[in-house]
Motif scaffolding. Structure first.
Motif, PDB file in Angstrom:
ATOM      1  N   ALA A 152       0.825  -1.204   0.000  1.00  0.00           N
ATOM      2  CA  ALA A 152       0.000   0.000   0.000  1.00  0.00           C
ATOM      3  C   ALA A 152       0.865   1.263   0.000  1.00  0.00           C
ATOM      4  O   ALA A 152       1.971   1.287   0.545  1.00  0.00           O
ATOM      5  N   THR A 153       0.341   2.299  -0.613  1.00  0.00           N
ATOM      6  CA  THR A 153       1.026   3.590  -0.647  1.00  0.00           C
ATOM      7  C   THR A 153       0.952   4.257   0.723  1.00  0.00           C
ATOM      8  O   THR A 153      -0.124   4.370   1.311  1.00  0.00           O
ATOM      9  N   ILE A 154       2.089   4.706   1.226  1.00  0.00           N
ATOM     10  CA  ILE A 154       2.150   5.302   2.565  1.00  0.00           C
ATOM     11  C   ILE A 154       1.368   6.610   2.594  1.00  0.00           C
ATOM     12  O   ILE A 154       1.495   7.445   1.697  1.00  0.00           O
ATOM     13  N   MET A 155       0.588   6.804   3.643  1.00  0.00           N
ATOM     14  CA  MET A 155      -0.194   8.026   3.817  1.00  0.00           C
ATOM     15  C   MET A 155       0.570   9.006   4.709  1.00  0.00           C
ATOM     16  O   MET A 155       1.466   8.617   5.461  1.00  0.00           O
ATOM     17  N   ASP A 156       0.197  10.268   4.628  1.00  0.00           N
ATOM     18  CA  ASP A 156       0.867  11.338   5.377  1.00  0.00           C
ATOM     19  C   ASP A 156       0.208  11.488   6.756  1.00  0.00           C
ATOM     20  O   ASP A 156      -0.932  11.953   6.848  1.00  0.00           O
TER      21      ASP A 156
END
Length: 326
Positions: A152-156
């Protein structure tokens, strides 16, 4: 009356949103909420809006004579939700019998509607799971779930103070999930052991499994060793940070590959991965590693985030770490 003859209402409160799955199911189908026999039911935990830190399962149904309570579980050893997915302003099919606007007297009929919420996130992840299953027909649901989480793409976290409790491992990336490199697989037996350590006794456990499963002890224990692609540590205010986890990964990438671990964690915590390097010589080969987290007691700190990444030069297998207070 046997539990398999009952129609049992189930409520699954699954994190950060007050997300309720109300179904009528027979006894053995309860386990599908834990071990994903049906991809749509378990591959994901959806992202929502109302933040809630504690996830729990509540089983509601007829209990054996003499039982006065309902089996319930607070699994503070898991980081939930697992992932997040597109769920805002989604153009979706709509029943002509549904309201076409918020005005109750609007009698127009429409075939499509713009909707937001977990009801829109869930179909996206279900489709992603089906996409992975088509590419890898022999993969278990747990392996598919792992692939979605670790790629998964890392969230901020600066945009959401609840961090992993708002978006889990991150935003799904189905293209990367088809080739995750490594997967964290798990069986039904693993989830049975998890339930036992969460406080279920043999009577309640058999209501769920529908077989002769036995909990060796009625005493709750730490369920840190469930082979899950995340690490959660729940602490009381002022409690020392000390936890040990065992994980096993299966190589689904290149036959000959070597993965090196990389740790991201605030300096006040020490995270040890042993061994720090995993070498594989074949597809399907399994390797185990231990993670030890230590640190000073935390006081009035809602959540501390970190991660472990395994890289071989082509893949990045990321598992989040969340240390949080009850």
């Amino acid at each position: 009356m046997h539990i398999n003859d009952l129609r049992v209402p189930i409520i699954w409160h699954n994190l950060p949103a007050t997300y309720k799955l109300n179904t009528m199911a027979k006894g053995r189908q309860l386990i599908s909420l834990l071990y994903p026999f049906f991809l749509a039911a378990l591959v994901l935990n959806c992202h929502g809006y109302e933040q809630q830190r504690k996830a729990h399962v509540v089983y509601m149904g007829d209990l054996p004579k003499g039982d006065a309570s309902v089996a319930s579980t607070h699994h503070n050893m898991l980081v939930e939700p697992d992932v997040t997915a597109p769920g805002s302003n989604i153009l979706a099919a709509w029943s002509p019998r549904g309201l076409s606007s918020v005005w109750v007297f609007d009698d127009r009929q429409v075939d499509y509607y713009i909707i937001s919420g977990t009801s829109m996130s869930c179909p996206h992840v279900t489709g992603a799971a089906a996409y992975i299953k088509a590419a890898h027909p022999t993969w278990s649901p747990a392996a598919i779930k792992s692939a979605l989480m670790t790629t998964a793409t890392i969230m901020d976290p600066r945009k959401n103070e609840d961090a992993e409790f708002a978006y889990g491992s991150g935003h799904i990336n189905p293209v990367k999930a088809v080739d995750p490199g490594l997967v964290f697989d798990a069986s039904e037996a693993d989830y049975v052991d998890f339930l036992c350590k969460q406080g279920y006794n043999t009577t309640h456990l058999r209501m769920i499994t529908g077989d002769s499963s036995v909990c060796p002890s009625n005493e709750p224990g730490k369920a840190w060793d469930l082979n899950y692609p995340s690490f959660g540590l729940s602490l009381l205010d002022g409690e020392p940070v000390q936890a040990s986890y065992l994980r096993t990964v299966t190589n689904v990438g290149s036959p000959n590959s070597t993965y090196h671990s990389h740790i991201t964690m605030p300096p006040s915590f020490a995270v040890l991965v042993e061994p720090p390097v995993l070498t594989f010589s074949d597809v399907g080969e399994k390797k185990s590693f231990k993670v030890i987290i230590t640190g000073s007691p935390i006081v009035q700190v809602p959540i501390i985030s970190g991660a472990i990444e395994w890289t071989d030069g082509n893949h990045v297998v990321r598992t989040p770490i969340a240390v949080f207070q009850q």
